[in-house]
Motif scaffolding. Structure first.
Motif, PDB file in Angstrom:
ATOM      1  N   SER A  42      -2.768   7.327  -2.153  1.00  0.00           N
ATOM      2  CA  SER A  42      -1.325   8.006  -1.764  1.00  0.00           C
ATOM      3  C   SER A  42      -0.501   8.386  -3.020  1.00  0.00           C
ATOM      4  CB  SER A  42      -0.453   7.204  -0.767  1.00  0.00           C
ATOM      5  OG  SER A  42      -1.194   6.872   0.333  1.00  0.00           O
ATOM      6  N   GLN A  71       0.429  10.474   5.143  1.00  0.00           N
ATOM      7  CA  GLN A  71      -0.081   9.598   5.743  1.00  0.00           C
ATOM      8  C   GLN A  71       0.511   9.373   7.271  1.00  0.00           C
ATOM      9  OE1 GLN A  71      -0.734   6.256   3.326  1.00  0.00           O
ATOM     10  NE2 GLN A  71      -2.047   5.070   4.811  1.00  0.00           N
ATOM     11  N   ASP A 152      -3.477  12.964   3.494  1.00  0.00           N
ATOM     12  CA  ASP A 152      -3.537  11.627   3.262  1.00  0.00           C
ATOM     13  C   ASP A 152      -3.814  11.133   4.673  1.00  0.00           C
ATOM     14  OD1 ASP A 152      -3.097   9.016   2.338  1.00  0.00           O
ATOM     15  OD2 ASP A 152      -1.071   9.314   1.534  1.00  0.00           O
ATOM     16  N   GLU A 153      -5.074  10.557   4.674  1.00  0.00           N
ATOM     17  CA  GLU A 153      -5.708   9.992   6.132  1.00  0.00           C
ATOM     18  C   GLU A 153      -5.572  10.791   7.112  1.00  0.00           C
ATOM     19  OE1 GLU A 153      -5.459   5.607   6.139  1.00  0.00           O
ATOM     20  OE2 GLU A 153      -5.358   5.444   3.945  1.00  0.00           O
TER      21      GLU A 153
HETATM   22 MG   LIG Z   1      -1.877   5.425   1.233  1.00  0.00          MG
END
Ligand SMILES: [Mg+2]
Ligand SMILES: Nc1ncnc2c1ncn2[C@@H]1O[C@H](COP(=O)(O)OP(=O)(O)OP(=O)(O)O)[C@@H](O)[C@H]1O
Length: 239
Positions: A42, A71, A152-153
């Motif tokens: 991140s 995220q 992010d994810e």
């Molecule tokens: Mg992360």
């Protein structure tokens, strides 16, 4: 070259989280960044989109918008879904006068449909499930038609079908816009379906770089440990 990172260093206190990392992503290419929790994934995205500053090193991105899919969904609780998605179109000086309200309504409806969520314009974030919020944040990020996209994810915590939907959309967006994209993910399906290349981080360094197939071949100690999710191997979880 659309994203170029050269000799990047970032420390927090006495910890060097990113220790002299270089890589690049071409237009129309998707790079996956993998690595254990706390390995700095991140942090790299936040450095690229300018949320935080590096200690040293260079980050060069091509002109145009950079979008970040966070995220955690980071929606505005007090705004309904339509206003969340349209936020940049309403607030950004350069975009504010570009669209009429009816254009904006159309764009919002179209983006919601793309992430499989029709007719929730009037609802509020707290009324949605976590996975739905995640998909809304995805719709919000792409509303400005960015040419650099950082995810992010994007699929963590989603059921397999919603994951597939998002993965397909990441690929489609790349093909349609030739954006340069980076996907941080733990999910093997997301790596296989979206990434052209993968880098693996450990201890502030890149310990593997190759295609998803190279990674799945597990012919280095790092990829073997990551793919088999083993406690044994060169990578130790940090306390
Ligand atoms: Mg992360
Ligand atoms: N603003 C900050 N101040 C201090 N330390 C930070 C800050 N942001 C990140 N860190 C530290 O940097 C390290 C990397 O964090 P980062 O969020 O980049 O990890 P990550 O790889 O994204 O992990 P995860 O998979 O859990 O999301 C962690 O040790 C974290 O505690």
């Amino acid at each position: 070259m659309s994203i170029e990172v050269k000799n990047l260093i970032k420390t927090f206190g006495d910890r060097t989280v990113i220790n002299n990392i270089s890589f690049s992503v071409n237009n129309g290419e998707t790079l996956a960044i993998v690595g254990f929790s706390g390995s700095g994934k991140s942090t790299i995205l936040k450095l690229i989109c300018g949320l935080i500053q590096p200690d040293s090193g260079e980050i060069i991105t091509s002109e145009g918008d950079i979008a970040m899919v966070f995220q955690y969904s980071a929606l505005f609780d007090s705004l309904n879904i339509a206003d969340n998605i349209a936020f940049a179109l309403h607030e950004r000086r350069d975009l504010r006068n570009k669209y009429t309200e009816s254009d904006i309504r159309k764009i919002v409806t179209e983006k919601l449909a793309l992430v499989g969520l029709k007719g929730i314009e009037e609802q509020y974030p707290s009324e949605l499930s976590g996975g739905m919020q995640k998909r809304v944040s995805f719709a919000r990020a792409i509303v400005t038609e960015p040419n650099t996209i950082l995810y992010d994810e994007p699929t963590s915590g989603l059921d397999p079908i919603s994951s597939t939907l998002i993965e397909d959309y990441i690929v489609r967006l790349k093909e349609e816009t030739q954006a340069a994209s980076i996907v941080v993910t733990h999910q093997m399906s997301t790596i296989r379906r979206t990434a052209d290349r993968v880098i693996m981080l450990y201890d502030g360094k890149i310990v593997f770089e190759g295609t998803p197939d190279d990674m799945l071949r597990q012919d280095n100690d790092y990829t073997k440990q990551f793919v088999t999710a083993s406690l044994e191997g060169p990578m130790k979880m940090m306390a």
